[in-house]
Design a protein around this motif. Structure first.
Motif, mmCIF file in Angstrom:
data_model
loop_
_atom_site.group_PDB
_atom_site.id
_atom_site.type_symbol
_atom_site.label_atom_id
_atom_site.label_comp_id
_atom_site.label_asym_id
_atom_site.label_seq_id
_atom_site.Cartn_x
_atom_site.Cartn_y
_atom_site.Cartn_z
ATOM 1 N N ALA A 11 -3.473 -15.061 -20.954
ATOM 2 C CA ALA A 11 -4.394 -14.138 -22.260
ATOM 3 C C ALA A 11 -5.752 -15.916 -21.419
ATOM 4 C CB ALA A 11 -4.237 -14.045 -22.534
ATOM 5 N N GLN A 12 -5.016 -16.411 -20.899
ATOM 6 C CA GLN A 12 -5.941 -17.699 -21.294
ATOM 7 C C GLN A 12 -5.666 -18.473 -19.438
ATOM 8 O OE1 GLN A 12 -7.239 -19.646 -23.633
ATOM 9 N NE2 GLN A 12 -6.181 -17.779 -24.804
ATOM 10 N N TRP A 13 -5.779 -17.781 -18.805
ATOM 11 C CA TRP A 13 -4.997 -18.360 -17.461
ATOM 12 C C TRP A 13 -6.501 -18.204 -17.116
ATOM 13 C CZ3 TRP A 13 -0.935 -15.132 -14.578
ATOM 14 C CH2 TRP A 13 0.185 -15.092 -14.951
ATOM 15 N N THR A 14 -6.892 -18.964 -16.915
ATOM 16 C CA THR A 14 -8.650 -19.830 -15.861
ATOM 17 C C THR A 14 -8.764 -20.524 -14.745
ATOM 18 O OG1 THR A 14 -8.585 -21.719 -17.411
ATOM 19 C CG2 THR A 14 -9.530 -20.499 -18.549
ATOM 20 N N GLY A 15 -6.908 -20.673 -14.318
ATOM 21 C CA GLY A 15 -7.575 -21.482 -13.212
ATOM 22 C C GLY A 15 -7.810 -20.547 -11.480
ATOM 23 N N TYR A 16 -7.554 -20.919 -10.709
ATOM 24 C CA TYR A 16 -7.486 -20.563 -9.553
ATOM 25 C C TYR A 16 -7.770 -18.395 -9.657
ATOM 26 C CZ TYR A 16 -7.860 -24.984 -7.995
ATOM 27 O OH TYR A 16 -8.327 -26.598 -7.396
ATOM 28 N N ILE A 17 -5.942 -18.740 -10.489
ATOM 29 C CA ILE A 17 -6.099 -17.114 -9.971
ATOM 30 C C ILE A 17 -7.391 -16.449 -10.277
ATOM 31 C CG2 ILE A 17 -5.116 -17.482 -12.036
ATOM 32 C CD1 ILE A 17 -2.681 -15.051 -11.437
ATOM 33 N N ALA A 18 -8.140 -16.265 -11.383
ATOM 34 C CA ALA A 18 -8.859 -15.649 -12.031
ATOM 35 C C ALA A 18 -10.385 -15.635 -11.024
ATOM 36 C CB ALA A 18 -9.541 -16.418 -13.916
ATOM 37 N N HIS A 19 -10.628 -16.361 -10.127
ATOM 38 C CA HIS A 19 -11.346 -15.708 -9.092
ATOM 39 C C HIS A 19 -10.655 -16.038 -7.545
ATOM 40 C CE1 HIS A 19 -13.687 -18.005 -12.412
ATOM 41 N NE2 HIS A 19 -12.717 -19.569 -12.144
ATOM 42 N N GLU A 20 -9.701 -15.128 -7.747
ATOM 43 C CA GLU A 20 -9.121 -14.484 -6.100
ATOM 44 C C GLU A 20 -10.033 -13.132 -6.195
ATOM 45 O OE1 GLU A 20 -4.852 -15.895 -6.263
ATOM 46 O OE2 GLU A 20 -5.165 -14.106 -7.471
ATOM 47 N N PRO A 21 -10.370 -12.817 -4.963
ATOM 48 C CA PRO A 21 -11.244 -11.251 -4.307
ATOM 49 C C PRO A 21 -9.926 -10.569 -4.293
ATOM 50 C CG PRO A 21 -11.927 -13.590 -3.089
ATOM 51 C CD PRO A 21 -11.018 -14.128 -3.967
ATOM 52 N N LEU A 22 -10.433 -9.622 -4.888
ATOM 53 C CA LEU A 22 -9.051 -8.154 -4.425
ATOM 54 C C LEU A 22 -9.643 -8.138 -2.690
ATOM 55 C CD1 LEU A 22 -8.533 -6.228 -7.583
ATOM 56 C CD2 LEU A 22 -7.824 -8.125 -6.900
ATOM 57 N N LEU A 23 -8.691 -7.414 -2.233
ATOM 58 C CA LEU A 23 -8.509 -7.268 -0.879
ATOM 59 C C LEU A 23 -8.932 -5.429 -1.116
ATOM 60 C CD1 LEU A 23 -6.668 -9.434 0.917
ATOM 61 C CD2 LEU A 23 -9.370 -9.854 -0.063
ATOM 62 N N VAL A 24 -8.515 -5.026 -2.682
ATOM 63 C CA VAL A 24 -8.020 -3.563 -1.635
ATOM 64 C C VAL A 24 -8.880 -2.957 -3.053
ATOM 65 C CG1 VAL A 24 -5.774 -3.428 -0.440
ATOM 66 C CG2 VAL A 24 -5.939 -3.551 -2.839
ATOM 67 N N THR A 25 -8.617 -1.903 -3.303
ATOM 68 C CA THR A 25 -9.253 -1.117 -5.088
ATOM 69 C C THR A 25 -7.906 0.487 -5.322
ATOM 70 O OG1 THR A 25 -10.510 0.618 -3.588
ATOM 71 C CG2 THR A 25 -11.172 -0.905 -3.346
ATOM 72 N N ALA A 26 -8.119 0.409 -6.296
ATOM 73 C CA ALA A 26 -7.296 1.818 -6.658
ATOM 74 C C ALA A 26 -7.355 3.155 -6.179
ATOM 75 C CB ALA A 26 -7.580 2.537 -8.245
ATOM 76 N N ALA A 27 -8.937 2.871 -5.577
ATOM 77 C CA ALA A 27 -8.989 4.034 -4.706
ATOM 78 C C ALA A 27 -8.237 4.491 -3.647
ATOM 79 C CB ALA A 27 -10.106 4.171 -4.621
ATOM 80 N N TYR A 28 -8.100 2.740 -3.171
ATOM 81 C CA TYR A 28 -6.881 3.399 -2.080
ATOM 82 C C TYR A 28 -5.623 3.679 -2.002
ATOM 83 C CZ TYR A 28 -4.520 1.119 2.176
ATOM 84 O OH TYR A 28 -2.977 1.115 2.566
ATOM 85 N N PHE A 29 -4.521 3.777 -3.399
ATOM 86 C CA PHE A 29 -3.375 3.341 -3.216
ATOM 87 C C PHE A 29 -3.586 5.302 -3.875
ATOM 88 C CE2 PHE A 29 -3.284 -0.731 -4.049
ATOM 89 C CZ PHE A 29 -2.419 -0.611 -2.961
ATOM 90 N N GLU A 30 -4.872 5.867 -4.198
ATOM 91 C CA GLU A 30 -5.130 7.022 -4.318
ATOM 92 C C GLU A 30 -4.726 7.756 -3.185
ATOM 93 O OE1 GLU A 30 -8.071 7.912 -6.829
ATOM 94 O OE2 GLU A 30 -7.369 6.340 -8.353
ATOM 95 N N GLN A 31 -5.282 7.089 -2.637
ATOM 96 C CA GLN A 31 -5.178 8.144 -0.702
ATOM 97 C C GLN A 31 -3.854 8.419 -0.130
ATOM 98 O OE1 GLN A 31 -7.992 5.779 1.332
ATOM 99 N NE2 GLN A 31 -10.232 6.614 -0.085
ATOM 100 N N LEU A 32 -2.965 7.295 -0.572
ATOM 101 C CA LEU A 32 -2.181 7.152 0.006
ATOM 102 C C LEU A 32 -1.118 8.512 -0.953
ATOM 103 C CD1 LEU A 32 -0.848 3.412 -0.082
ATOM 104 C CD2 LEU A 32 -2.041 4.835 1.636
ATOM 105 N N THR A 33 -1.539 8.603 -1.942
ATOM 106 C CA THR A 33 -0.490 8.938 -2.145
ATOM 107 C C THR A 33 -0.891 10.758 -2.307
ATOM 108 O OG1 THR A 33 -0.113 7.585 -4.512
ATOM 109 C CG2 THR A 33 0.261 10.311 -4.823
ATOM 110 N N GLU A 34 -2.164 11.270 -2.140
ATOM 111 C CA GLU A 34 -2.471 12.310 -2.088
ATOM 112 C C GLU A 34 -1.959 12.196 -0.603
ATOM 113 O OE1 GLU A 34 -6.827 11.430 -2.295
ATOM 114 O OE2 GLU A 34 -6.830 12.166 -4.720
ATOM 115 N N ALA A 35 -1.997 11.702 0.198
ATOM 116 C CA ALA A 35 -1.474 11.758 1.220
ATOM 117 C C ALA A 35 0.019 12.192 1.545
ATOM 118 C CB ALA A 35 -1.801 10.477 2.057
#
Length: 271
Positions: free
Chosen positions: A106-130
């Motif tokens: 809850a107190q993480w304010t280091g570099y981890i807090a600013h990492e860009p995401l490279l995928v979305t939740a929708a991407y995994f939904e597409q895998l499941t549907e397939a």
């Protein structure tokens, strides 16, 4: 094809595949090495990539330690002459990466807090549907991996094997553990082909070692270029070649390019 059919299994690495760690983990490596060489050496991105291309430095704490050792050796000192406290190194790294209170997410304010995401939740939904069964095997700590997978992506209780669960890659134990859990949840996935998607030589070698233990199923290593290599085409080409030489059957510029159709095409071409 319904989701329960288990056409194939896709297991993902996290760092460089699910999140961009060039400004976080790799920055923390550089900070840590600089600190423990008393400001005399700060490794470049290329220095870190070169070490990781050896295929055994998936753990970033070990990577930081090794870079300190190699710098000191280049100065004519042996490893036994270096007073390097590993626990202190890990703590310093974690404070840079997570923040001043590395044990409280809850107190993480280091570099981890600013990492860009490279995928979305929708991407995994597409895998499941397939009909693609998916999970994660990462060399990251469970706290760090859960933070990005569950808190930031919003995936609920996925199969996740982390540093605390298994030896570092390319040892295949963690991948085999992930497969066993996925098969327990999805019985029709038993013995189905496995794709492991990663961005390092160690990642690509992992399914090859898993094949030695389970030769009856198909194992594929898929490479994804980490974002920090993409701005330099020549460097990206060389990085891709190293992944291919390590055994990747295909290398992609982004994880989102690893679509269900692409996975099906790869299966068809390797039957």
């Amino acid at each position: 094809m319904p989701p329960s059919s288990g056409r194939a299994i896709a297991v993902f690495d996290i760092d460089g595949v699910i999140r961009d760690v060039s400004g976080s983990y790799r920055r923390a490596i550089a900070d840590t090495v600089e600190h423990f060489t008393e400001g005399r050496y700060r490794p470049t991105v290329e220095n870190i990539d070169q070490l990781k291309s050896e295929g055994i430095w998936n753990n970033d704490w070990h990577c930081s330690q090794e870079l300190v050792y190699r710098y000191s050796e280049a100065q004519g000192r042996s490893r036994t002459d270096i007073s390097l406290n590993y626990d202190a190194l890990v703590h310093y790294f974690q404070c840079r990466y997570r923040g001043p209170d590395p044990d409280d997410s809850a107190q993480w304010t280091g570099y981890i807090a600013h990492e860009p995401l490279l995928v979305t939740a929708a991407y995994f939904e597409q895998l499941t549907e397939a009909g693609i069964i998916w999970g994660f095997f990462s060399g990251a700590t469970r706290g760090s991996a859960s933070y990005v997978i569950e808190q930031r992506l919003g995936l609920k209780n996925p199969v996740l094997i982390t540093m605390e669960d298994a030896p570092g890659k390319p040892d295949p134990k963690g991948l085999l553990m992930a497969i066993a859990q996925l098969e327990a949840q999805h019985p029709k996935a038993a013995k189905k082909p496995v794709f492991y998607i990663g961005d390092t030589v160690a990642d690509i070698k992992t399914p090859q070692q898993a094949k030695a233990q389970q030769p009856e199923r198909l194992w594929f290593g898929l490479g994804v270029l980490p974002p920090h290599v993409l701005p330099n085409p020549a460097y990206a080409k060389g990085y891709a070649e190293r992944l291919t030489q390590a055994g990747a059957i295909a290398v992609f510029e982004e994880t989102l390019a690893v679509t269900p159709d692409v996975l099906q095409a790869l299966l068809a071409s390797h039957r």
